[in-house]
Design a protein around this motif. Structure first.
Motif, PDB file in Angstrom:
ATOM      1  N   GLU A  81      29.386 -21.722   9.137  1.00 25.65           N
ATOM      2  CA  GLU A  81      29.300 -20.184   8.863  1.00 25.65           C
ATOM      3  C   GLU A  81      28.123 -19.856   7.755  1.00 25.65           C
ATOM      4  O   GLU A  81      27.691 -18.907   7.884  1.00 25.65           O
ATOM      5  CB  GLU A  81      30.524 -19.627   9.157  1.00 25.65           C
ATOM      6  CG  GLU A  81      31.154 -19.719  10.368  1.00 25.65           C
ATOM      7  CD  GLU A  81      30.312 -19.420  11.672  1.00 25.65           C
ATOM      8  OE1 GLU A  81      29.595 -18.666  11.377  1.00 25.65           O
ATOM      9  OE2 GLU A  81      30.703 -19.750  12.701  1.00 25.65           O
ATOM     10  N   GLU A 137      27.709 -12.896   9.979  1.00 23.98           N
ATOM     11  CA  GLU A 137      28.263 -14.077   9.242  1.00 23.98           C
ATOM     12  C   GLU A 137      28.924 -13.775   8.189  1.00 23.98           C
ATOM     13  O   GLU A 137      29.936 -14.869   7.768  1.00 23.98           O
ATOM     14  CB  GLU A 137      26.971 -14.608   9.026  1.00 23.98           C
ATOM     15  CG  GLU A 137      25.851 -14.986   9.751  1.00 23.98           C
ATOM     16  CD  GLU A 137      26.365 -15.758  11.069  1.00 23.98           C
ATOM     17  OE1 GLU A 137      27.479 -16.403  10.977  1.00 23.98           O
ATOM     18  OE2 GLU A 137      25.637 -15.704  12.086  1.00 23.98           O
ATOM     19  N   ASP A 184      32.385 -14.094   9.613  1.00 23.18           N
ATOM     20  CA  ASP A 184      32.597 -15.440  10.203  1.00 23.18           C
ATOM     21  C   ASP A 184      33.022 -16.214   9.054  1.00 23.18           C
ATOM     22  O   ASP A 184      33.944 -17.031   8.948  1.00 23.18           O
ATOM     23  CB  ASP A 184      31.415 -16.101  10.676  1.00 23.18           C
ATOM     24  CG  ASP A 184      31.259 -15.442  12.246  1.00 23.18           C
ATOM     25  OD1 ASP A 184      32.147 -14.942  12.951  1.00 23.18           O
ATOM     26  OD2 ASP A 184      30.116 -15.903  12.674  1.00 23.18           O
ATOM     27  N   GLU A 226      24.918 -20.557   8.466  1.00 27.92           N
ATOM     28  CA  GLU A 226      24.314 -19.378   9.445  1.00 27.92           C
ATOM     29  C   GLU A 226      23.968 -18.387   8.667  1.00 27.92           C
ATOM     30  O   GLU A 226      22.962 -17.531   8.864  1.00 27.92           O
ATOM     31  CB  GLU A 226      25.236 -19.091  10.509  1.00 27.92           C
ATOM     32  CG  GLU A 226      25.600 -20.388  11.605  1.00 27.92           C
ATOM     33  CD  GLU A 226      26.783 -19.889  12.820  1.00 27.92           C
ATOM     34  OE1 GLU A 226      27.033 -18.728  12.738  1.00 27.92           O
ATOM     35  OE2 GLU A 226      26.664 -20.689  13.632  1.00 27.92           O
TER      36      GLU A 226
HETATM   37 MG   LIG Z   1      28.307 -17.085  12.778  1.00 28.83          MG
END
Ligand SMILES: [Mg+2]
Length: 112
Positions: free
Chosen positions: A33, A63, A66, A36
């Motif tokens: 994550e 993000e 996350d 990302e």
């Molecule tokens: Mg993500």
């Protein structure tokens, strides 16, 4: 923080996903994550990185969510509160980086 931790635990429990959420897997998911999140900034100029588009800002928001989710889940596995961890680390950082020695410098503590 406790409410978020409980909501994350319930989300996994309801889906029978706890079996997949070993500390190792949570740490790996956290890393993915973070990657990302980095992808949003990849190839942007310094200037562009300050001026995200609405779309990029929406992606960043997701993000961050996350990253926070996996970080909170990982910390919960060890009965740790991420906010408390951050506060304790800030106290360590204050000792490592005294203002009078490091102000205006980006050097690491073992380089100054
Ligand atoms: Mg993500």
């Amino acid at each position: 923080m406790d409410r978020l931790r409980d909501e994350i635990a319930r989300f996994a429990r309801e889906r029978d996903w706890e079996q997949f959420h070993s500390p190792k897997n949570l740490a790996m998911a956290l890393s993915v994550e973070v990657a990302e999140l980095l992808e949003i900034f990849q190839w942007l100029s310094e200037k562009e990185s300050y001026q995200l588009t609405e779309k990029q800002l929406g992606q960043l928001k997701e993000e961050i969510g996350d990253v926070m989710t996996y970080l909170t889940g990982l910390a919960a596995r060890f009965n740790l509160d991420p906010i408390e961890c951050a506060r304790e680390k800030m106290e360590i950082n204050k000792l490592k980086y005294p203002v009078e020695r490091v102000k205006g410098s980006s050097k690491k503590y073992n380089e100054y």
